[in-house]
Design a protein around this motif. Sequence first.
Motif, PDB file in Angstrom:
ATOM      1  N   TYR A 181       0.810  -1.216   0.000  1.00 16.60           N
ATOM      2  CA  TYR A 181       0.000   0.000   0.000  1.00 16.60           C
ATOM      3  C   TYR A 181       0.844   1.267   0.000  1.00 16.60           C
ATOM      4  N   LEU A 182       2.129   1.146   0.293  1.00 12.11           N
ATOM      5  CA  LEU A 182       3.044   2.266   0.095  1.00 12.11           C
ATOM      6  C   LEU A 182       3.267   2.537  -1.387  1.00 12.11           C
ATOM      7  N   GLY A 183       3.101   1.498  -2.204  1.00 13.58           N
ATOM      8  CA  GLY A 183       3.325   1.647  -3.644  1.00 13.58           C
ATOM      9  C   GLY A 183       4.783   1.563  -4.031  1.00 13.58           C
ATOM     10  N   ALA A 184       5.583   0.890  -3.206  1.00 14.67           N
ATOM     11  CA  ALA A 184       7.022   0.842  -3.455  1.00 14.67           C
ATOM     12  C   ALA A 184       7.357   0.129  -4.764  1.00 14.67           C
ATOM     13  N   HIS A 185       6.619  -0.939  -5.092  1.00 15.58           N
ATOM     14  CA  HIS A 185       6.914  -1.671  -6.326  1.00 15.58           C
ATOM     15  C   HIS A 185       6.552  -0.831  -7.556  1.00 15.58           C
ATOM     16  N   ILE A 186       5.522  -0.010  -7.431  1.00 12.92           N
ATOM     17  CA  ILE A 186       5.189   0.905  -8.525  1.00 12.92           C
ATOM     18  C   ILE A 186       6.356   1.857  -8.773  1.00 12.92           C
ATOM     19  N   ALA A 187       6.907   2.387  -7.691  1.00 12.02           N
ATOM     20  CA  ALA A 187       8.028   3.318  -7.819  1.00 12.02           C
ATOM     21  C   ALA A 187       9.217   2.672  -8.520  1.00 12.02           C
ATOM     22  N   VAL A 188       9.468   1.399  -8.209  1.00 13.42           N
ATOM     23  CA  VAL A 188      10.597   0.700  -8.827  1.00 13.42           C
ATOM     24  C   VAL A 188      10.336   0.455 -10.311  1.00 13.42           C
ATOM     25  N   VAL A 189       9.141  -0.010 -10.643  1.00 13.83           N
ATOM     26  CA  VAL A 189       8.825  -0.270 -12.054  1.00 13.83           C
ATOM     27  C   VAL A 189       8.860   1.024 -12.861  1.00 13.83           C
ATOM     28  N   LEU A 190       8.447   2.132 -12.264  1.00 16.26           N
ATOM     29  CA  LEU A 190       8.500   3.421 -12.966  1.00 16.26           C
ATOM     30  C   LEU A 190       9.921   3.827 -13.333  1.00 16.26           C
ATOM     31  N   THR A 191      10.908   3.315 -12.587  1.00 14.79           N
ATOM     32  CA  THR A 191      12.296   3.630 -12.902  1.00 14.79           C
ATOM     33  C   THR A 191      12.643   3.217 -14.329  1.00 14.79           C
ATOM     34  N   GLU A 192      12.092   2.101 -14.771  1.00 12.31           N
ATOM     35  CA  GLU A 192      12.375   1.644 -16.129  1.00 12.31           C
ATOM     36  C   GLU A 192      11.855   2.648 -17.153  1.00 12.31           C
TER      37      GLU A 192
END
Length: 337
Positions: A181-192
């Motif tokens: 719910y922090l959205g940490a995985h979204i942040a990582v995928v956005l790096t690409e």
Amino acid sequence: MTSFSLRAAALEPPVPLRLHPASEQADQAARDFLYRHGIVDPARGDGYLVETDFGAMVGCMYPDADPAVLPLLAQWMALWSIADDQFEALAPRMTGTALAAVCERIAGFLTPAGAAPDPSRIGTAFGHVWQAVAQRTSAAWQARFRDAWRDHVDGCRWEAEQVRAGRVPTLAEYLRQRPRYLGAHIAVVLTEAAHGVELPGRFDRDPLLRRAVDAGIELIAISNDLLSAEVELGQGSMLNLVPIVAAQESCSYDAATDLLLARYGQRLADYRAAVAAVEAGLGSGGESVAVRAVAMAPGVWTSGQLAWSAGNARYSDRRERFYQHVPDHIGVLIGTR
């Protein structure tokens, strides 16, 4: 009791802080986007948004982003933060049926290419920024991002259910759920997307890369919870690492904070060792650029978060005053406004 924010500011950044040179332009683009879509009234929200500075946020967290992509990242983060804040305030008061329905609708904001966006004001805004990002990426990346988004929304639903039940989870359970719910995985995928690279499919479950990302995401969670602890405790929320560790260890909030600072140090060492192991197996080709960017992403994000968040308007009582003048975009989805 020492300020949690000041204690968090003493955390060692995983990597040196850098700021993207186009951060100011990205911030203006984010504010213009919110105004254009009617998400925020500029006459009432501009001061808070200037102080919050989503351009600096993405400039710190994606310092190597393509300059053409940075404004889109700022638009996404600004819009996402408003949706997240409003959902967090409203969701615990919903019935189980209403909560499930609104989560399903939010999960559907990221429509396939060519599909009409959700007709709500906030759904349309999400659709526009999503399509702008998606057109720069492959169908495979878009599918991974939509999966990460759906997992995030499901994590937000879990958070709301805990608050509604007045339940304090165990530390182990919380650390499993917090990245969602922090959205940490979204942040990582956005790096690409920010770098214009994509992680090869064979690395998606690579154990070395997974170890680096998982350790780095815990750094994001610990630092974020310390930075937001004062605001959340002031609102009566116990879904934060400080009160959870205090409850589990039967200690004061100050003592819990000390334990979290020590845990951060250990996970920082784990993260750096894992990144070094990933680096040791990489060459210099295109695949290596993407893998290296993903491995470094949570460390860069944590360093940027520490710089951007300390003293930020988003982590103060100014946030509550700001939302008094923002339409209830999440409430509209279930007919409460």
